[in-house]
Enzyme design. Sequence first.
Site, PDB file in Angstrom:
ATOM      1  N   GLU A 149       0.829  -1.200   0.000  1.00 26.11           N
ATOM      2  CA  GLU A 149       0.000   0.000   0.000  1.00 26.11           C
ATOM      3  C   GLU A 149       0.865   1.252   0.000  1.00 26.11           C
ATOM      4  O   GLU A 149       0.458   2.293  -0.520  1.00 26.11           O
ATOM      5  CB  GLU A 149      -0.933  -0.008   1.212  1.00 26.11           C
ATOM      6  CG  GLU A 149      -2.137   0.921   1.070  1.00 26.11           C
ATOM      7  CD  GLU A 149      -3.179   0.703   2.149  1.00 26.11           C
ATOM      8  OE1 GLU A 149      -4.219   0.080   1.850  1.00 26.11           O
ATOM      9  OE2 GLU A 149      -2.955   1.153   3.289  1.00 26.11           O
ATOM     10  N   HIS A 209       7.086 -27.312   2.792  1.00 23.22           N
ATOM     11  CA  HIS A 209       6.330 -28.421   2.211  1.00 23.22           C
ATOM     12  C   HIS A 209       5.269 -27.929   1.234  1.00 23.22           C
ATOM     13  O   HIS A 209       4.340 -28.676   0.904  1.00 23.22           O
ATOM     14  CB  HIS A 209       5.704 -29.256   3.323  1.00 23.22           C
ATOM     15  CG  HIS A 209       6.726 -29.901   4.206  1.00 23.22           C
ATOM     16  ND1 HIS A 209       7.276 -31.135   3.937  1.00 23.22           N
ATOM     17  CD2 HIS A 209       7.338 -29.449   5.337  1.00 23.22           C
ATOM     18  CE1 HIS A 209       8.161 -31.434   4.877  1.00 23.22           C
ATOM     19  NE2 HIS A 209       8.222 -30.427   5.733  1.00 23.22           N
ATOM     20  N   LYS A 241     -13.957   1.366  -3.861  1.00 22.65           N
ATOM     21  CA  LYS A 241     -14.939   1.711  -2.826  1.00 22.65           C
ATOM     22  C   LYS A 241     -16.048   2.585  -3.399  1.00 22.65           C
ATOM     23  O   LYS A 241     -17.228   2.408  -3.072  1.00 22.65           O
ATOM     24  CB  LYS A 241     -14.246   2.429  -1.664  1.00 22.65           C
ATOM     25  CG  LYS A 241     -13.335   1.538  -0.837  1.00 22.65           C
ATOM     26  CD  LYS A 241     -13.011   2.139   0.515  1.00 22.65           C
ATOM     27  CE  LYS A 241     -12.242   3.426   0.427  1.00 22.65           C
ATOM     28  NZ  LYS A 241     -11.793   3.912   1.756  1.00 22.65           N
TER      29      LYS A 241
END
Length: 548
Positions: free
Chosen positions: A359, A390, A510
């Site tokens: 950000e 793994h 937004k």
Amino acid sequence: MTSTFAPTPLTQRAAWQALAAHYEQIREIHLRALFAEDPSRGERFALEAEGFYLDYSKNRLTDETLRLLSVLAEESDLRGRIEAMFSGEKINTTEQRSVLHTALRAPRGATVIEDGENVVPEVHAVLDRMAEFADRVRGGEWRGYTGRRIRTVVNIGIGGSYLGPDMAYDALKHYSDRDLKVRFAANVDGSNFAEVIHDLEPDETLFIVCSKTFTTLETMTNAHSARQWCLAALGDEQAIAKHFVAVSTNAAEVEKFGIDTAHMFGFWDWVGGRYSMDSAIGLSTMIAVGPEHFRAMLAGFHAMDEHFRTAPFERNLPVLMALIGLWYNNFFGAQTLAVLPYDYYLGKLPAYLQQLDMESNGKHVDIDGQPVTYQTGPIIWGQPGTDGQHSFYQLIHQGTKLIPCDFIGFCQTLNPIAPHHDQLMANFFAQTEALAFGKTEAEVRAEGVADWLLPHRVFEGNRPTNTLLAERLTPEVLGKLIALYEHKVFTQGVIWNLDSFDQWGVELGKVLAGRIIPELESAEEPELAHDSSTNALIRRYRRAKRQN
């Protein structure tokens, strides 16, 4: 507003051009050769400071690389930019704000000036109020509406109001009050909220609503759902003030919600969300671990702040890690950085650093609004060891992508259960060795491996790593670690000539979501004016929603 810090474009600076030429000279040199040429490389390319031991010897660089990178930092006026930040200049130019998260951990009695006022007394006034409240909750003095003790604290917030406290709660769980649980409601997905409250008792639950404006969509949606849940069980509006407190600056909305403004804890415009875990946003952390441990964490932050501000670049942990990261990002073309903590308690550190770094420096224009002609922030990801070994380590070892890695480990475990820690740290040391030196065809052949299998068993090596080692994970060490990465990100942003403290990239989605919400909620078929893809998706959603 334009910047006065970097008059010469980055790629035209002498040090940048020298680094480009230097890269061509050493790009094919293997770490095996660098270590063979210098038997003391492991000791020389290491730095001990502020309780950390940084081994950066397993990086594809030389003394000349480091010299040129330091010159680049000087040419970028890094020292001047550091002082500008610490002294309260409005270096967040697009929002015309000072950047003073460092003031949040300044000791009592220090002076940090913002707009002509010393902000430190107000910072400590908030900290003192937080400590008094945290002690009341921890000690059982603060009771719920029915007189029962608070057993669970739910932090409601998103972004910086969630990632930092969530990470810190796990990181410091060893130091927490195990009779008092902390949970986090962040996502606007109702399933998040449903699972958070699933087995809780409303009269034993305290909600901390974290929103500076008290209008953040996700946060307030969850807050109102929590309010309804409490009222359904307790049946009295007066109960809200006993089960909700706020971290906000909007007293009118806080009071309208039903929270007593005496239990509203504020913070300031000069604190960015992703730099706010040591502000009032950290109230849930303080309740979990207690004021003493929280203040120890702040002391760690401050110690690293002072190290960053005063240490010469070649002995400066954040600067050194920033320059090494820039070397891979801008010259080797590496696009990601893997953060690999070998400590279970730091499991959420990579997600926290994702926001901090991506950000801050995920920008395509510089501080003057000009398009950049070079790579900026890397993709940050990771997982605790040994789990990652793994899953994705295969690609780091034998894949086609160059992935620099930060390995973070501790010499002492907080839970001494033999032989766990020795096995954990054996893997920690083995991975950086394997990534650096690999395994040659001759070494594989000497083990008697069949010719047809040889190519699959060869490890090229030459994969770069930093090893960051500390004695043990404490609140102070956590503060230092987070501040180290904060200042690393800032350093890279300075060299890339970015505003690392705005985040306009989160706004567009937004705004569009705000337009779409009524189209999804409408009882009548809405008239859609999006692109054909978005229109079709909305219609499909509405049809499926009606069938539910």
